[in-house]
Design a protein around this motif. Structure first.
Motif, mmCIF file in Angstrom:
data_model
loop_
_atom_site.group_PDB
_atom_site.id
_atom_site.type_symbol
_atom_site.label_atom_id
_atom_site.label_comp_id
_atom_site.label_asym_id
_atom_site.label_seq_id
_atom_site.Cartn_x
_atom_site.Cartn_y
_atom_site.Cartn_z
ATOM 1 N N VAL A 60 6.177 -9.050 3.382
ATOM 2 C CA VAL A 60 6.348 -9.984 4.496
ATOM 3 C C VAL A 60 6.666 -9.107 5.700
ATOM 4 C CG1 VAL A 60 7.599 -11.972 5.401
ATOM 5 C CG2 VAL A 60 7.258 -11.734 2.914
ATOM 6 N N VAL A 61 5.789 -9.134 6.686
ATOM 7 C CA VAL A 61 5.895 -8.238 7.837
ATOM 8 C C VAL A 61 6.067 -9.057 9.108
ATOM 9 C CG1 VAL A 61 4.719 -6.413 9.142
ATOM 10 C CG2 VAL A 61 4.412 -6.567 6.660
ATOM 11 N N ALA A 62 6.984 -8.626 9.962
ATOM 12 C CA ALA A 62 7.186 -9.265 11.264
ATOM 13 C C ALA A 62 7.529 -8.185 12.278
ATOM 14 C CB ALA A 62 8.306 -10.300 11.192
ATOM 15 N N GLY A 63 6.893 -8.241 13.424
ATOM 16 C CA GLY A 63 7.156 -7.250 14.460
ATOM 17 C C GLY A 63 6.914 -5.827 13.993
ATOM 18 N N GLY A 64 5.958 -5.645 13.089
ATOM 19 C CA GLY A 64 5.639 -4.316 12.588
ATOM 20 C C GLY A 64 6.621 -3.800 11.543
ATOM 21 N N GLU A 65 7.571 -4.628 11.118
ATOM 22 C CA GLU A 65 8.601 -4.223 10.165
ATOM 23 C C GLU A 65 8.509 -5.068 8.888
ATOM 24 O OE1 GLU A 65 13.502 -4.101 10.012
ATOM 25 O OE2 GLU A 65 12.498 -4.848 11.791
ATOM 26 N N VAL A 66 8.701 -4.437 7.741
ATOM 27 C CA VAL A 66 8.759 -5.177 6.482
ATOM 28 C C VAL A 66 10.111 -5.875 6.431
ATOM 29 C CG1 VAL A 66 8.808 -5.012 3.965
ATOM 30 C CG2 VAL A 66 7.196 -3.608 5.277
ATOM 31 N N VAL A 67 10.073 -7.215 6.358
ATOM 32 C CA VAL A 67 11.304 -8.014 6.347
ATOM 33 C C VAL A 67 11.532 -8.686 4.993
ATOM 34 C CG1 VAL A 67 11.233 -8.404 8.838
ATOM 35 C CG2 VAL A 67 10.162 -10.077 7.296
ATOM 36 N N GLY A 68 10.537 -8.588 4.112
ATOM 37 C CA GLY A 68 10.683 -9.216 2.812
ATOM 38 C C GLY A 68 9.517 -8.904 1.904
ATOM 39 N N PHE A 69 9.564 -9.541 0.751
ATOM 40 C CA PHE A 69 8.557 -9.354 -0.289
ATOM 41 C C PHE A 69 8.369 -10.685 -1.001
ATOM 42 C CE2 PHE A 69 7.710 -8.670 -4.820
ATOM 43 C CZ PHE A 69 6.562 -7.910 -4.753
ATOM 44 N N ALA A 128 9.005 1.071 2.459
ATOM 45 C CA ALA A 128 9.653 -0.012 3.210
ATOM 46 C C ALA A 128 9.770 -1.269 2.354
ATOM 47 C CB ALA A 128 8.879 -0.314 4.497
ATOM 48 N N VAL A 129 8.757 -1.558 1.548
ATOM 49 C CA VAL A 129 8.805 -2.727 0.667
ATOM 50 C C VAL A 129 9.904 -2.528 -0.377
ATOM 51 C CG1 VAL A 129 7.524 -4.049 -1.064
ATOM 52 C CG2 VAL A 129 6.404 -3.384 1.067
ATOM 53 N N CYS A 130 9.972 -1.346 -0.966
ATOM 54 C CA CYS A 130 10.999 -1.074 -1.983
ATOM 55 C C CYS A 130 12.405 -1.065 -1.396
ATOM 56 C CB CYS A 130 10.720 0.256 -2.677
ATOM 57 S SG CYS A 130 9.313 0.177 -3.800
ATOM 58 N N ALA A 131 12.526 -0.864 -0.099
ATOM 59 C CA ALA A 131 13.836 -0.843 0.559
ATOM 60 C C ALA A 131 14.388 -2.240 0.841
ATOM 61 C CB ALA A 131 13.750 -0.043 1.860
ATOM 62 N N VAL A 132 13.595 -3.282 0.634
ATOM 63 C CA VAL A 132 14.057 -4.656 0.854
ATOM 64 C C VAL A 132 15.205 -4.943 -0.112
ATOM 65 C CG1 VAL A 132 13.439 -7.096 0.631
ATOM 66 C CG2 VAL A 132 11.860 -5.501 1.758
ATOM 67 N N ARG A 133 16.327 -5.371 0.444
ATOM 68 C CA ARG A 133 17.516 -5.709 -0.352
ATOM 69 C C ARG A 133 18.029 -7.074 0.075
ATOM 70 N NH1 ARG A 133 15.863 -1.857 -2.445
ATOM 71 N NH2 ARG A 133 16.836 0.075 -3.002
ATOM 72 N N VAL A 134 18.173 -7.980 -0.888
ATOM 73 C CA VAL A 134 18.746 -9.288 -0.590
ATOM 74 C C VAL A 134 20.246 -9.125 -0.350
ATOM 75 C CG1 VAL A 134 16.971 -10.525 -1.892
ATOM 76 C CG2 VAL A 134 19.103 -9.851 -3.042
ATOM 77 N N HIS A 135 20.878 -10.185 0.117
ATOM 78 C CA HIS A 135 22.327 -10.172 0.330
ATOM 79 C C HIS A 135 23.020 -9.860 -1.000
ATOM 80 C CE1 HIS A 135 26.343 -11.526 1.326
ATOM 81 N NE2 HIS A 135 25.984 -11.399 2.595
ATOM 82 N N PRO A 136 24.095 -9.075 -0.989
ATOM 83 C CA PRO A 136 24.772 -8.729 -2.247
ATOM 84 C C PRO A 136 25.133 -9.934 -3.121
ATOM 85 C CG PRO A 136 25.620 -7.361 -0.476
ATOM 86 C CD PRO A 136 24.686 -8.372 0.155
ATOM 87 N N THR A 196 0.845 -1.196 0.000
ATOM 88 C CA THR A 196 0.000 0.000 0.000
ATOM 89 C C THR A 196 0.882 1.248 0.000
ATOM 90 O OG1 THR A 196 -0.028 0.195 2.410
ATOM 91 C CG2 THR A 196 -1.733 -1.221 1.402
ATOM 92 N N ALA A 197 0.256 2.394 -0.087
ATOM 93 C CA ALA A 197 0.998 3.656 -0.006
ATOM 94 C C ALA A 197 1.727 3.760 1.334
ATOM 95 C CB ALA A 197 0.050 4.838 -0.192
ATOM 96 N N ASP A 198 1.156 3.191 2.391
ATOM 97 C CA ASP A 198 1.763 3.275 3.714
ATOM 98 C C ASP A 198 3.037 2.456 3.855
ATOM 99 O OD1 ASP A 198 -0.207 5.013 4.620
ATOM 100 O OD2 ASP A 198 -1.443 3.372 5.417
ATOM 101 N N ASN A 199 3.144 1.320 3.140
ATOM 102 C CA ASN A 199 4.342 0.484 3.300
ATOM 103 C C ASN A 199 5.204 0.421 2.039
ATOM 104 O OD1 ASN A 199 3.042 -1.356 1.587
ATOM 105 N ND2 ASN A 199 2.564 -2.808 3.209
ATOM 106 N N PHE A 200 4.819 1.145 1.005
ATOM 107 C CA PHE A 200 5.519 1.097 -0.281
ATOM 108 C C PHE A 200 7.024 1.350 -0.139
ATOM 109 C CE2 PHE A 200 7.129 3.340 -4.042
ATOM 110 C CZ PHE A 200 6.919 2.380 -5.020
#
Length: 157
Positions: A54-63, A18-26, A12-16
């Motif tokens: 993918v949300v855990a503890g109120g934080e986006v941890v994945g997609f 944070a979702v886009c900030a998800v980065r896998v290991h280099p 959503t607009a509220d988590n967009f």
């Protein structure tokens, strides 16, 4: 193990951001597209794409993004429709905590709910690739390839 109870949430607009900030290991970046590309694909293929944070503890941890009931290969019979995992990105700082396993399981449950009898996934073979992860979840190689990627299937019945 899971550090907090995870859940999937619509993007959503509220988590967009944070979702886009998800980065896998280099060392995995060459294996999976960035989330922003997935969201663009979801926009273009809205009838088939099912993108979720993918949300855990109120934080986006994945997609994770599933594909629902699409024809995998246009040369195949249109009656052979497939659904499965299109993209899975777990943030590098949250890997190894069970969130990827959770996300795949949640997509599998959604596919079952929608009446699918199999779940598909593709992955780039090679070092640091996700093949052991998917095989460990019960997927098996079909012997097919799609865009240079291995194809796995998981029976849902």
């Amino acid at each position: 193990m899971l550090s907090s109870t995870p859940h999937l949430a619509p993007v959503t607009a509220d988590n967009f951001d944070a979702v886009c900030a998800v980065r896998v290991h280099p060392r995995q970046e060459h294996l999976v597209s960035p989330v922003v590309k997935s969201l663009a694909e979801a926009y273009v293929h809205g009838e088939a794409a099912w993108p979720r944070a993918v949300v855990a503890g109120g934080e986006v941890v994945g997609f994770v993004m599933a594909f629902m009931d699409i024809v995998w290969d246009p040369a195949r019979d249109v009656r052979e429709r497939r659904s499965g995992i299109w993209r899975l990105n777990i943030d590098a700082g949250h890997q190894g905590k069970g969130y990827g396993r959770f996300a795949v399981g949640a997509v599998v449950e959604e596919l079952r709910r929608r009446g699918a009898d199999r779940a598909y996934v593709t992955w780039h073979p090679g070092e640091d690739g996700p093949q052991p992860f998917y095989l460990g979840l019960g997927f098996s190689l079909t012997g097919e390839s799609s865009g240079g990627q291995a194809v796995g299937v998981l029976p849902l019945s």
